[in-house]
Scaffold this active site. Structure first.
Site, short mmCIF file in Angstrom:
data_model
loop_
_atom_site.label_atom_id
_atom_site.label_comp_id
_atom_site.label_asym_id
_atom_site.label_seq_id
_atom_site.Cartn_x
_atom_site.Cartn_y
_atom_site.Cartn_z
N ASN A 1 -4.85 -1.93 -4.04
CA ASN A 1 -4.35 -2.82 -5.09
C ASN A 1 -5.18 -2.72 -6.36
O ASN A 1 -4.68 -2.82 -7.46
CB ASN A 1 -4.23 -4.27 -4.60
CG ASN A 1 -5.49 -4.75 -3.93
OD1 ASN A 1 -6.57 -4.54 -4.43
ND2 ASN A 1 -5.35 -5.38 -2.79
N ASP B 1 0.79 -1.23 0.00
CA ASP B 1 0.00 0.00 0.00
C ASP B 1 0.82 1.28 0.00
O ASP B 1 0.27 2.37 -0.03
CB ASP B 1 -0.99 0.00 1.17
CG ASP B 1 -0.39 -0.56 2.44
OD1 ASP B 1 0.79 -0.98 2.41
OD2 ASP B 1 -1.07 -0.58 3.47
N1 LIG Z 1 7.06 -6.93 3.48
C1 LIG Z 1 5.95 -6.37 3.94
N2 LIG Z 1 5.93 -5.06 4.24
C2 LIG Z 1 4.80 -4.48 4.67
C3 LIG Z 1 3.59 -5.19 4.78
C4 LIG Z 1 3.64 -6.59 4.48
O1 LIG Z 1 2.62 -7.30 4.59
N3 LIG Z 1 4.82 -7.13 4.06
N4 LIG Z 1 2.45 -4.56 5.20
C5 LIG Z 1 2.42 -3.11 5.15
C6 LIG Z 1 1.33 -2.63 6.01
S1 LIG Z 1 -0.25 -2.63 5.38
C7 LIG Z 1 1.54 -2.17 7.24
S2 LIG Z 1 0.22 -1.61 8.15
C8 LIG Z 1 2.89 -2.08 7.78
C9 LIG Z 1 3.02 -2.61 9.17
O2 LIG Z 1 4.37 -2.64 9.48
P1 LIG Z 1 4.95 -2.04 10.78
O3 LIG Z 1 4.52 -0.65 10.98
O4 LIG Z 1 6.40 -2.21 10.77
O5 LIG Z 1 4.20 -2.93 11.86
P2 LIG Z 1 4.40 -4.45 12.31
O6 LIG Z 1 5.40 -5.13 11.43
O7 LIG Z 1 3.04 -5.01 12.41
O8 LIG Z 1 4.98 -4.30 13.75
C10 LIG Z 1 6.01 -3.41 14.02
C11 LIG Z 1 6.51 -3.53 15.42
O9 LIG Z 1 5.49 -3.25 16.36
C12 LIG Z 1 5.86 -3.88 17.58
N5 LIG Z 1 4.71 -3.96 18.47
C13 LIG Z 1 3.85 -4.98 18.65
N6 LIG Z 1 2.91 -4.65 19.56
C14 LIG Z 1 3.17 -3.39 19.95
C15 LIG Z 1 2.54 -2.48 20.86
O10 LIG Z 1 1.52 -2.78 21.46
N7 LIG Z 1 3.09 -1.24 20.98
C16 LIG Z 1 4.21 -0.87 20.31
N8 LIG Z 1 4.66 0.36 20.47
N9 LIG Z 1 4.84 -1.72 19.47
C17 LIG Z 1 4.32 -2.95 19.28
C18 LIG Z 1 6.40 -5.23 17.10
O11 LIG Z 1 7.30 -5.74 18.04
C19 LIG Z 1 7.05 -4.88 15.78
O12 LIG Z 1 8.44 -4.78 15.89
O13 LIG Z 1 3.80 -2.82 7.00
C20 LIG Z 1 3.73 -2.54 5.64
N10 LIG Z 1 4.85 -3.17 5.02
N1 LIG Z 2 -6.15 -10.59 11.16
C1 LIG Z 2 -5.55 -9.51 10.69
N2 LIG Z 2 -6.21 -8.73 9.83
C2 LIG Z 2 -5.59 -7.66 9.28
C3 LIG Z 2 -4.27 -7.32 9.62
C4 LIG Z 2 -3.59 -8.15 10.56
O1 LIG Z 2 -2.43 -7.92 10.91
N3 LIG Z 2 -4.25 -9.22 11.06
N4 LIG Z 2 -3.68 -6.22 9.04
C5 LIG Z 2 -4.56 -5.16 8.57
C6 LIG Z 2 -3.83 -4.23 7.70
S1 LIG Z 2 -2.57 -3.33 8.42
C7 LIG Z 2 -4.16 -4.01 6.42
S2 LIG Z 2 -3.35 -2.78 5.56
C8 LIG Z 2 -5.21 -4.79 5.73
C9 LIG Z 2 -4.78 -5.24 4.35
O2 LIG Z 2 -5.82 -5.79 3.69
P1 LIG Z 2 -5.71 -6.02 2.10
O3 LIG Z 2 -4.93 -4.94 1.48
O4 LIG Z 2 -7.07 -6.22 1.61
O5 LIG Z 2 -4.83 -7.31 1.96
P2 LIG Z 2 -5.29 -8.80 1.75
O6 LIG Z 2 -6.36 -9.16 2.68
O7 LIG Z 2 -4.05 -9.59 1.75
O8 LIG Z 2 -5.98 -8.86 0.31
C10 LIG Z 2 -5.47 -8.36 -0.84
C11 LIG Z 2 -6.05 -9.23 -1.96
O9 LIG Z 2 -6.10 -8.47 -3.14
C12 LIG Z 2 -5.72 -9.27 -4.23
N5 LIG Z 2 -5.22 -8.37 -5.29
C13 LIG Z 2 -3.97 -7.87 -5.43
N6 LIG Z 2 -3.91 -7.04 -6.48
C14 LIG Z 2 -5.15 -7.00 -7.01
C15 LIG Z 2 -5.72 -6.29 -8.11
O10 LIG Z 2 -5.05 -5.52 -8.79
N7 LIG Z 2 -7.04 -6.50 -8.36
C16 LIG Z 2 -7.80 -7.33 -7.60
N8 LIG Z 2 -9.10 -7.44 -7.86
N9 LIG Z 2 -7.28 -8.01 -6.54
C17 LIG Z 2 -5.99 -7.84 -6.26
C18 LIG Z 2 -4.68 -10.20 -3.66
O11 LIG Z 2 -4.61 -11.39 -4.42
C19 LIG Z 2 -5.19 -10.43 -2.25
O12 LIG Z 2 -5.95 -11.59 -2.14
O13 LIG Z 2 -5.51 -5.96 6.48
C20 LIG Z 2 -5.80 -5.69 7.82
N10 LIG Z 2 -6.28 -6.91 8.39
MO LIG Z 3 -1.67 -1.82 6.91
#
Ligand SMILES: Nc1nc2c(c(=O)[nH]1)N[C@H]1C(S)=C(S)[C@@H](COP(=O)(O)OP(=O)(O)OC[C@H]3O[C@@H](n4cnc5c(=O)[nH]c(N)nc54)[C@H](O)[C@@H]3O)O[C@H]1N2
Ligand SMILES: Nc1nc2c(c(=O)[nH]1)N[C@H]1C(S)=C(S)[C@@H](COP(=O)(O)OP(=O)(O)OC[C@H]3O[C@@H](n4cnc5c(=O)[nH]c(N)nc54)[C@H](O)[C@@H]3O)O[C@H]1N2
Ligand SMILES: [Mo]
Ligand code: SF4
Length: 755
Positions: A132, A35
């Protein structure tokens, strides 16, 4: 061969060629695999994406991770959905027939009309994430608002979306930190790395190099913590208490900006009285961090000449989420860091690009339907109810009444929606459309989501792969991907940056954009005149019309543009809150019947039976959320999921690195391999997010979606939900760990090993 190709790549990455388009089929595209949306260069050959490489502008050249590089493998994957599918077996049985797009759309429209006729328009719920698919957020809300359904939910409800909604309560917009000029950066858990939110990682490194101080608050020794000036190892879920402690120091030591507080804030005295309830002894007891260290960090932040608390996903998944996010807003404001160079800027809408908010037509959904939004009564801070209270000031300051920032504001509460889908309480929700979101695994209480989906009359999934969520659908429509469509990314209305994303190849014949889906459905529903754009480019032309340009003009002019930042804009029009000031005590929360001041609420208590604080949401570097486990070159980097534990806890439990373990909570259990890490905090367990096993499709129900998914563990009962917004407590819920045999299902090869 391999290493030669590598050499060429790195040479090109390092050689900036300015802002001229490369000849042939190389184009600029905004990567949507995660994202953060890096703008990259894409190359095609013989109608297929061949390479995705870093940007040619030196400022952006390092903004690429190995997920982005793997885009051709994702986009050309043999398992990509290419034809519309209609369910022929039982729901979830994963048996399909291929049908034409026209047949799919005609049948979907007929069946949706039937549901709406029987249960009302609010019986349609839509779940998406939006980044996405690039277009779905604005167009799905437009369709829903014209139809009359307020029940839109998104994965951003557990991410920046709810943070945006809460920031608006305090000062009317969601600010973006000025990484380039800040002298102190505070990371509440947020842990960007080379392969996780790469552009933010690069900005943090540049700030460090300039000498900016970095404060990290994280129970673990994270990558960012290792390289920080101060690391506060707080207990998970206690961020709100920590912020109250910082304010105590800042107020007691007069480290706040008295002039700004006097002229531009309301509720200071009430806030000060609340903060006095949190002396450092109490904060130390709650957070487990030494009071001297708390005071030192607060001083470092408050006295820096320009300091930022960048958005973090950690405080948007806690039982005290609303308070914790409000406290970040309050810290920014009282220290004078709001809308200044080196602080946090309130960008507003880009004036030359019609925002998604406006495309969505929120003003056309009648109040009577808005009031039916699920969550409106019990968790209103995120819903239309709060949005309506901010409408007038938002229009006055930002020019449009609904600021739908990061696609996240004024949405229904996901837990309420799944409850209504499962049980008809308070009314039936019988049609569920899910676009670009693996909804089954992306909210808390996966069991409830499954029950909800099993109870639907109509489910439509718009996807690029057959995910566990798509397996539960009646119709699966194949989506296009970012290399197959034109777009202008607008920084989610969070920044004013506009980035060009060019189509480089045609989508598979049966695939469509989400824009096309909503456009065609609107025409089948008789409100096609409200979707007057025939193509995505027509819609982009419309969005650019205020600056008298077309998509073709934008494309010809360059790859990116940004409005010149303007600071202290509030001096002209005030803040977009009911009082026009920064509301340290929130009038909206008060009017909604909540505590207008921030507070700390303890999460569900640990017990002898469940002695560990579990925090979920580990993002492994090679995958984005629930995706990419089918991409060999990525899966190879992380073949199986891990659960993390501190060495002393492992010893206490007689567990060793590599053991197969289960984490159990009162709500469910998941299995993974144990990783023993000294960087973990004692008493805590860390579980990953998003694991299902594409290789188990056809062998295990829903391709193993219940084996290792964190959504199985976390409840959405009221004692696990934030009061104001209904946000689940993913950061520190009670659990235990036990040793198990490796699940028989996982004995086979992973896609990596098989490739
Ligand atoms: N490769 C990769 N990169 C990503 C994503 C991915 O799926 N894959 N997802 C993207 C998305 S949507 C998001 S939201 C970000 C999330 O990415 P980050 O912002 O880095 O968050 P997390 O990896 O969930 O956790 C980060 C840290 O929070 C700490 N933590 C856990 N609980 C707590 C708490 O209660 N308080 C505090 N202060 N710290 C705590 C954990 O120890 C961990 O080191 O990453 C993004 N980047
Ligand atoms: N239980 C739990 N739930 C969470 C989180 C967690 O840590 N735990 N993290 C939260 C966070 S930080 C975030 S940001 C959200 C992320 O939520 P999302 O961004 O919705 O991520 P995903 O649920 O992995 O779903 C993305 C889907 O989109 C599909 N996709 C990718 N590109 C395209 C496209 O171009 N077109 C279409 N139609 N489909 C596509 C992929 O195949 C995949 O299945 O989830 C949240 N939900
Ligand atoms: Mo996220
Ligand atoms: S960090 Fe990686 S996956 Fe995310 S947008 Fe950039 S290149 Fe794509």
């Amino acid at each position: 061969m391999k290493s030669a190709a590598k050499k060429v790549r790195s040479k090109e990455v390092q050689k900036p060629i300015g802002k001229v388009f490369m000849s042939g089929e190389t184009k600029y595209s905004v990567c949507t695999i995660c994202d953060i949306g890096c703008q990259l260069r894409t190359e095609a050959e013989d109608g297929k994406v061949k390479r995705v490489i870093a940007h040619d502008n030196p400022m952006l050249a390092n903004n690429i991770c190995f997920k982005g590089v793997a885009a051709p493998s994702i986009h050309n994957h043999p398992d990509r959905l290419r034809k519309p599918l209609k369910r022929v077996g039982e729901r979830g049985e994963d048996k399909w027939e291929e049908i034409s797009y026209e047949q799919a759309m005609t049948e979907i429209a007929e069946r949706l009309k039937k549901v709406v006729a029987e249960y009302g328009p609010e019986s349609l719920a839509v779940s998406t994430s939006g980044w996405n698919t690039q277009t779905t957020h604005a167009t799905d809300r437009r369709f829903m608002n014209l139809l009359g359904s307020p029940n839109w939910i998104s994965g951003v409800s557990l991410c920046a979306g709810n943070t945006a909604a809460v920031n608006k309560l305090t000062y009317g917009w969601f600010p973006m930190g000025d990484f380039g000029n800040a002298n102190c950066i505070v990371l509440f858990g947020h842990n960007p790395r080379k392969h996780s939110w790469t552009p933010i990682f690069n900005q943090l490194n540049a700030a460090r190099k300039r000498g900016a101080k970095i404060i990290v608050l994280d129970p673990r020794v994270s990558d960012q913590a290792e390289d920080s000036d101060l690391h506060l190892r707080l207990r998970a879920g206690t961020d709100a208490a920590m912020c109250l402690g910082w304010l105590k120091v800042i107020f007691d030591e007069q480290l706040y900006d008295e002039t700004f507080v006097r002229d531009w804030c309301v509720g200071f005295e009430e806030l000060k009285a609340r903060v006095d309830e949190y002396p450092l002894e109490r904060v130390e007891e709650i957070t487990g961090v030494d009071r001297e260290l708390i005071a030192e960090a607060a001083r470092m932040y408050a006295s820096a000449d320009g300091a930022i608390i960048p958005w973090t996903p950690i405080t948007d998944m806690q039982i005290s989420s609303t308070s914790a996010i409000r406290l970040h807003s309050i810290l920014r404001a009282v220290t004078g860091n709001l809308d200044v160079v080196g602080g946090e800027s309130l960008g507003g809408f880009n004036q030359s690009y019609i925002p998604e908010s406006e495309i969505a037509l929120h003003e056309e959904l009648p109040m009577e339907q808005k009031a039916k939004q699920l969550g409106f009564d019990d968790h209103p801070a995120y819903t239309y109810r709060a949005a309506e209270m901010l409408k007038d000031p938002t229009e006055q300051v930002w020019g449009y009444p609904y600021a739908d920032i990061v696609m996240g504001c004024h949405m229904a509460n996901p837990s309420n929606v799944f409850r209504a889908m499962a049980s008809g309480d308070p009314y039936p929700v019988k049609a569920f459309f899910v676009l670009g979101n693996n909804a089954l695994m992306s909210y808390p209480n996966q069991h409830q989501i499954l029950k909800a989906m099993m109870n639907q009359d109509l489910i439509v999934a718009h996807e690029i792969f057959m995910t566990p969520t798509a397996m539960l659908a009646d119709y699966v429509l194949p989506g296009d991907v970012f290399t197959e469509r034109n777009h202008i990314a607008d920084g989610w209305s969070w920044t004013t940056r506009l980035s060009l994303s060019q189509k480089v190849v045609e989508p598979p014949e049966g695939a469509t954009s989400t824009f096309q889906f909503w456009h065609d459905l609107a025409h089948l529903f008789g409100f096609g005149n409200r979707f007057p754009w025939d193509t995505l480019e027509d819609l982009l032309d419309h969005r650019l019309s205020r600056s008298g340009r077309t998509f073709a003009d934008f494309e010809a002019a360059g790859f990116m543009e940004m409005q010149t930042p303007e600071y202290r804009k509030y001096r002209k029009k005030g803040f977009a809150t009911p009082s026009g000031k920064v509301e340290l005590s929130s009038s909206v929360l008060e009017d909604l019947g909540f505590d207008p001041l921030p507070y700390y609420r303890e999460g569900p208590a640990l017990s002898e039976q469940y002695p560990y604080a579990v925090f979920s949401g580990v993002r492994e570097d090679p995958f984005f959320q629930t995706g990419q486990r089918n991409i060999p070159e990525l899966r190879n980097r992380c073949p199986l999921p891990s659960i993390f534990i501190h060495p002393e806890d492992a010893e206490k439990e007689s567990l060793c690195e590599g053991d197969w373990v289960k984490i159990q909570t009162a709500h469910g259990e998941v299995t993974a391999q144990l990783a023993v890490q000294a960087s973990m905090k004692q008493g805590h367990l860390r579980v990953p997010h998003g694991w299902w096993y594409p290789e188990l499709r056809g062998k295990v129900e829903l391709a193993g979606a219940f084996l290792s998914s964190d959504a199985v563990l976390c409840s959405d009962n009221d004692e696990f939900l934030d009061h104001e917004q209904g946000i689940p407590h993913f950061k520190g819920y009670p659990g235990r760990i036990i040793k198990v045999e490796k699940p028989a299902e996982l004995e086979g090869d992973t896609p990596a090993a098989a490739s």
